[in-house]
Design an enzyme around this catalytic site. Structure first.
Site, PDB file in Angstrom:
ATOM      1  N   LYS A 269       5.328  -3.066  -4.026  1.00 12.95           N
ATOM      2  CA  LYS A 269       5.445  -2.368  -4.066  1.00 12.95           C
ATOM      3  C   LYS A 269       7.100  -2.136  -3.276  1.00 12.95           C
ATOM      4  O   LYS A 269       6.863  -2.446  -2.512  1.00 12.95           O
ATOM      5  CB  LYS A 269       4.800  -2.341  -1.995  1.00 12.95           C
ATOM      6  CG  LYS A 269       4.752  -0.730  -1.144  1.00 12.95           C
ATOM      7  CD  LYS A 269       3.425  -1.089  -0.431  1.00 12.95           C
ATOM      8  CE  LYS A 269       3.542   1.072   0.456  1.00 12.95           C
ATOM      9  NZ  LYS A 269       2.772   0.955   1.478  1.00 12.95           N
TER      10      LYS A 269
ATOM     11  N   SER B  26       0.323   4.954   1.194  1.00  9.65           N
ATOM     12  CA  SER B  26       1.727   5.140   1.140  1.00  9.65           C
ATOM     13  C   SER B  26       1.769   4.555  -0.112  1.00  9.65           C
ATOM     14  O   SER B  26       2.199   4.170  -1.256  1.00  9.65           O
ATOM     15  CB  SER B  26       2.291   4.891   1.927  1.00  9.65           C
ATOM     16  OG  SER B  26       2.196   3.737   2.171  1.00  9.65           O
TER      17      SER B  26
ATOM     18  N   SER C  59      -3.255   2.668   3.756  1.00 11.82           N
ATOM     19  CA  SER C  59      -1.740   3.183   3.013  1.00 11.82           C
ATOM     20  C   SER C  59      -1.920   1.672   1.426  1.00 11.82           C
ATOM     21  O   SER C  59      -1.990   2.418   0.863  1.00 11.82           O
ATOM     22  CB  SER C  59      -0.610   2.588   3.370  1.00 11.82           C
ATOM     23  OG  SER C  59       0.459   3.906   4.154  1.00 11.82           O
TER      24      SER C  59
END
Lengths: 487, 478, 95
Positions: free
Chosen positions: A79, A154, A178
């Site tokens: 990420k 996210s 997330s």
């Protein structure tokens, strides 16, 4: 080799060790898939093909020398919230579009030392603030099951890339859901570890008392292999737990007979979509078949989690994001006329709408005259929520329920009303407030889109959660489903 | 109207740690800009603070030394504001639960009177970087080497009523932190910074007046002048029918005045909240007791001991114990010399201090070490040297010519104490002035002085004056 | 609970973010909506509940006082917006 991207880490390990494929070939395979397929998804912010091939070469040397561990030569992607030295680390923001991190996050460093091959950096909601991955400066990521749908957020880039077979595993972070929510929306497995289990050093902070990095993969078994390297004490993070980490693969096959599962009444209430409820109930029935006992429990303060979260997280964020001021790194506006102009324009230009909203609400909640009514009150509510979990988890082994009230919404739907989007995190946020571990596992489909089951455990019970998920995955094949367009 | 001055001080003492409070960067002074600022000090994304154990130990040392409350649980908080020398946009400090809470500081004034100043709190925090305004064509340069240096902010109650009291209190703290080895106390380099909250009120009024915070005071002399200027200014404002504005004012030593700081004009809303990157600091009793056991003798204890043990006056003891290094110097010299304490005290406060002042050196850098001074004092004590010769030897030691015995040997400065030798000098001298000897013997006492002078001259100052005198008298009277 | 446009401007300045005048009204609405959501906390009395700053019941770990960091100025300033003679540059600060 067409199904290379559908294989488990254990299968890939075997192929690498048996020299059926080299780490370079494996990396090349995924890079090629990213290049041909990610146009439709936008799950990657950066693809680091050259570095990947170099790491793969090194991995091949290690494999040839027999210096192998479970992840040597395994491709993965991070990420874009984890700092990667010499590589752009954007956090999905224009603010950091020019930011080349000068150091590696602990998680990145550990996975690199294990011999993994980083394919690139994954798209996300800007500064991890969002539940759809639409707030990224690099554009929305799409759901591989239906490119009209959001992948969740996210960590939407991580979930979409895994589901589409663009990387076997990925890292994610979870502040209010997330990891779990995009895992659910994309039909993969994602674990949010106990707060303090995975180092936050080098992980760009959104809300420091809630943020936690964790593994995302197709299966619990692969999550365990990733967590084995990610987890553990880090002297550079004051909030890192000194409790020894475990071999998270060791307990995967433990029998579930007698497992006590609590179903919180509040997680099956009016807000839950009927289709999702049906899929969740079927999954619970499967656990009964595996020998578990199920009972109803109550987490009475669950409703207050979202209000408390939307004080605590923005308050911490408003302070955490003050360092982005255009002075030492990141975006600086053109020709500032004075210092205030430098700050105000650099930040106004560098941050997107959702980030600005959260900075402002957090600034407001901490400001003189409002602190007690908002921040302190939210911290008290947080205690009540944590106490609820503690009480219930002294009666049952784990809590189960849906990850989200409904399946992935269509792109654009959530942008109209931020508050409606916030409410979709109602089942995930309480877990972050309490700091507990929870796993999201794919358990079926509703309206053609994946549904995730959440299993919440006691602090540091990651092994147990992975065991429960793995036994379920041994009995079912929801985690093996591949989106038709990405087979 | 009669006005009363009210002063409280905020003292920032940089703690003498090797590394920063939250990172492993060096705290050494004077390095090239930004060469001692790592990812944590620069507030790089993803970086996190980890607390320095030594900073905690030093703060606890201070709390125990003044018998203040040492909080067994203290919390770090973020003080949020934007400034280019503050990399994270917040300063990590302590708010609700500081490491040191209530205490009292006993201050002795120059006139020997005593004053007790309340201590509100002392908390740990990180220093900011430095802004350099010169030479950058309308830009300001930021050096973050100092960012993250540990500070103990020592906050007094508004208990002082004059600039003199404020200075005496500040000096007491200054002496204390140096005794404790907590802080080098260098005011020029900014490792000991004093900000004064100054207000005035009509005498007899209970409520405080509006205060101004005076900053940028880098010596005790300036502290006194800055406060006095500020008091006069506020009285002028009030007597002119105006009101004092709560603000931060900068002392300008060149113009000897305070002026409003433009950058601080804006009302601040620091939005303090507990730093989620740091956990509560919990101190165990065993740790606290180990720090207590390691406390050195403190200035007031040492002073009392000097009075009792060495029979020094309170005044002498006060001067000698103002700095730990000076007191140690005195005691070491005394130990080597084995002389009367008063003799050693006189030399340390007299010749040694004067020479250091003249050369602009501190005691740690004295060319004449305590051992060397002790050697000299021993030669005075055993009558080898007269006071006059001793000064000559001291100057030679200062100039680097060796220790006292070597210089005495080289220069032949040894005092003559042999009775026979002295008698021979006296006899030879008297033989040259038979007339004057006869005059003396006939009753002209006045001529004695002349004869003493001639004998001394003949002895070239080397003879023991008392013995010389005795022999001369004996010869003349026989 | 609602936030006025004036408050939006004040908060934005505290947070050092300029806001286009056309957007102030929208922010006022958005922020008011969030505060309405947050106001649900007022349903319960939390008097006497110990505030929870952290999920971990741990105390701060202390680091040994050692200098471990080398000079990395060149690396750390490589992508800085404005640097001269090793200093980060900002528009003139008036004290």
């Amino acid at each position: 080799m067409s199904s290379l991207h559908c294989k488990s880490l254990t299968e890939l390990r075997g192929m690498l060790d048996e020299k059926q494929i080299s780490a370079q070939e494996l990396a090349q395979h995924f890079i090629q898939r990213i290049q041909t397929l990610d146009g439709a998804l936008n799950s990657f912010v950066s693809v680091t093909a050259e570095q990947a091939l170099l790491s793969a070469q090194q991995a091949d040397r290690r494999i040839a020398a027999g210096e192998v561990n479970a992840l040597t030569g395994i491709p993965l992607a991070h990420k874009d919230i984890f700092c990667t030295q010499g590589i752009k680390t954007s956090c999905g923001s224009r603010m950091l579009d020019n930011f080349i991190a000068p150091y590696d996050a602990t998680v990145v460093e550990r996975l690199q030392q294990a011999g993994t091959v980083m394919l690139g950096k994954l798209n996300m909601d800007e500064f991890a603030m969002g539940s759809t991955s639409e707030s990224s400066f690099y554009g929305a990521t799409k759901n591989p099951w239906d490119t009209q749908a959001v992948p969740g957020g996210s960590s939407g880039g991580s979930a979409a890339a895994i589901a589409a077979g663009l990387t076997p595993v990925a890292t994610g972070t979870d502040t209010g859901g997330s990891i779990r929510q995009p895992a659910a929306y994309c039909g993969i497995t994602g674990l949010k570890p106990t707060y303090g289990r995975v180092s936050r050093f080098g992980m760009i902070a959104y809300a420091s008392s809630l943020d936690q990095g964790g593994p995302m993969a197709r299966s619990a078994e692969d999550c365990a292999l990733l967590l084995n390297v990610m987890a553990g004490f880090d002297p550079r993070d004051s909030t890192s737990s000194e409790q020894a980490s475990e071999d998270y693969s060791a307990q995967l096959n433990v029998d579930l007979t007698g497992l006590k599962i609590g179903l919180p009444r509040e997680y099956f209430g009016a807000g839950l979509d009927a289709g999702v409820a049906q899929v969740i109930e079927a999954a619970i029935a499967e656990f009964r078949k595996l020998g578990a006992e199920v009972c109803e429990v109550s987490l009475p303060n669950s409703e207050l989690a979202i209000p408390a979260y939307y004080v605590i997280a923005p308050a911490e964020a408003s302070s955490n994001l003050s360092r982005f001021d255009g002075v030492r790194f990141g975006h600086r506006c053109d020709a500032p006329k004075d210092l205030t102009d430098l700050y105000e324009r650099s930040r106004a230009e560098g941050f997107g709408d959702e980030v600005k909203r959260r900075i402002m609400i957090g600034t407001y909640a901490l400001s003189s005259g409002y602190y007690d009514a908002y921040y302190l009150k939210a911290q008290r509510v947080r205690r009540l929520i944590a106490d609820d979990f503690q009480r219930v988890l002294s009666e049952v082994d784990v809590i189960m329920g849906p990850v989200t009230p409904s399946v992935a919404p269509n792109l654009g739907e959530s942008l109209k009303d931020p508050v409606a989007m916030y409410l979709s995190d109602i089942y995930t946020v309480p877990v972050n407030l309490a700091g507990l571990p929870a796993i999201s596992i794919p358990v079926g489909f509703a309206q053609g889109r994946p549904v995730g089951l959440q299993v919440i455990g006691k602090a540091f019970a990651e092994s147990r959660l992975l065991n429960i998920a793995h036994r379920f995955q041994q009995a079912t094949d929801w985690h093996r489903q591949i989106p038709p367009a990405f087979k | 109207m009669q006005w009363e001055t009210v002063i409280g001080l905020e003292i920032h003492a940089q703690l003498a740690t090797k590394s920063k409070i939250f990172s492993g960067s060096s705290t050494a002074f004077g390095a090239e800009p930004n060469t001692q600022a790592n990812v944590v000090d620069l507030g790089m994304p993803g970086s996190l603070p980890v607390l320095n154990a030594e900073a905690v130990r030093l703060a606890v040392t201070f709390g125990l030394a003044i018998n203040a409350v040492v909080n067994r649980r203290s919390i770090f908080a973020r003080k949020n504001y934007f400034y280019p020398d503050l990399p994270k946009g917040y300063q990590i400090s302590q708010m609700d639960l500081p490491i040191v809470a209530r205490g009292e500081v006993h201050v002795e004034m120059d006139d020997g009177t005593h004053k007790t100043v309340g201590l509100t709190r002392a908390h740990l925090e990180e220093d900011a970087g430095k802004s350099l305004h010169e030479d950058f064509h309308n830009m300001t340069g930021i050096d973050l080497n100092r960012a993250g240096t540990p500070l103990l902010e020592i906050v007094s109650d508004p208990d002082m009523r004059s600039a003199k009291e404020a200075v005496a209190y500040a000096k007491t703290i200054h002496s204390l932190v140096r005794y404790l080895g907590m802080c080098d106390g260098n005011m020029q380099e900014g490792s000991f910074r004093v900000d004064a909250n100054v207000s005035v009120r009509p005498k007899g009024q209970a409520e405080f007046g509006t205060r101004a915070e005076v900053k940028n005071v880098n010596s005790f002399r300036f502290l006194e002048r800055a406060i006095n200027f500020e008091v006069e200014r506020q009285i002028d404002v009030l007597e002119g029918g105006g009101t004092v504005v709560q603000e931060t004012r900068l002392y300008d030593p060149d113009r000897d005045e305070t002026r409003s700081m433009r950058s601080k004009e804006e009302a601040h809303d620091y939005r303090y909240f507990p730093d989620p990157d740091l956990l509560p600091v919990v101190l165990g009793e065993a740790f606290i007791e180990s720090v207590r056991a390691g406390l050195p003798e403190l200035p007031q204890q040492k002073k009392q001991r000097f009075v009792e043990h060495y029979a020094l006056s309170a005044y002498d003891a006060n001067l000698l114990t103002a700095e730990r290094e000076l007191a140690d110097y005195f005691e070491n010299a005394l130990k080597v010399a084995g002389c009367e304490p008063k003799l050693a005290a006189n030399w340390v406060m007299g010749e040694v201090s004067a020479a250091l002042n003249k050369a602009g050196l501190d005691i740690a850098h004295s060319p004449v070490t305590a051992n060397m001074l002790g050697g000299l004092l021993a030669r005075i004590a055993d009558n080898t040297l007269s006071g006059k010769l001793a000064k000559e030897v001291f100057e030679a030691m200062w100039a680097g010519e060796g220790d006292a015995d070597a210089i005495i040997e080289k220069k032949g400065l040894k005092q003559i104490t042999d009775e026979g030798a002295i008698a021979a000098i006296v006899d030879a001298a008297l033989a040259q002035f038979p007339e004057q000897v006869a005059e003396f013997r006939s009753g002209k006492d006045k001529v004695f002085g002349f004869l003493v002078g001639q004998v001394m001259k003949a002895a070239k100052g080397k003879a023991n004056p008392a013995q010389l005198n005795a022999v001369l008298k004996q010869r003349l009277e026989s | 609970m609602s936030i006025t446009p004036t408050e939006v401007m004040k908060i934005a300045h505290l947070a050092r973010m300029s806001i286009h005048p056309d957007d102030v009204e929208r922010y006022a609405q958005d922020l008011s909506g969030i505060l309405d959501l947050v106001a649900h906390m007022n349903q319960i009395d939390v008097q006497g509940v110990e505030p929870m700053a952290h999920p971990l019941d741990m105390s701060q770990r202390l680091r040994a006082d050692l200098v471990t960091e080398p000079n990395q100025r060149e690396l750390l300033q490589r992508h800085a917006p404005a640097v001269e003679n090793g200093l980060f540059l900002v528009p003139k600060v008036i004290e």
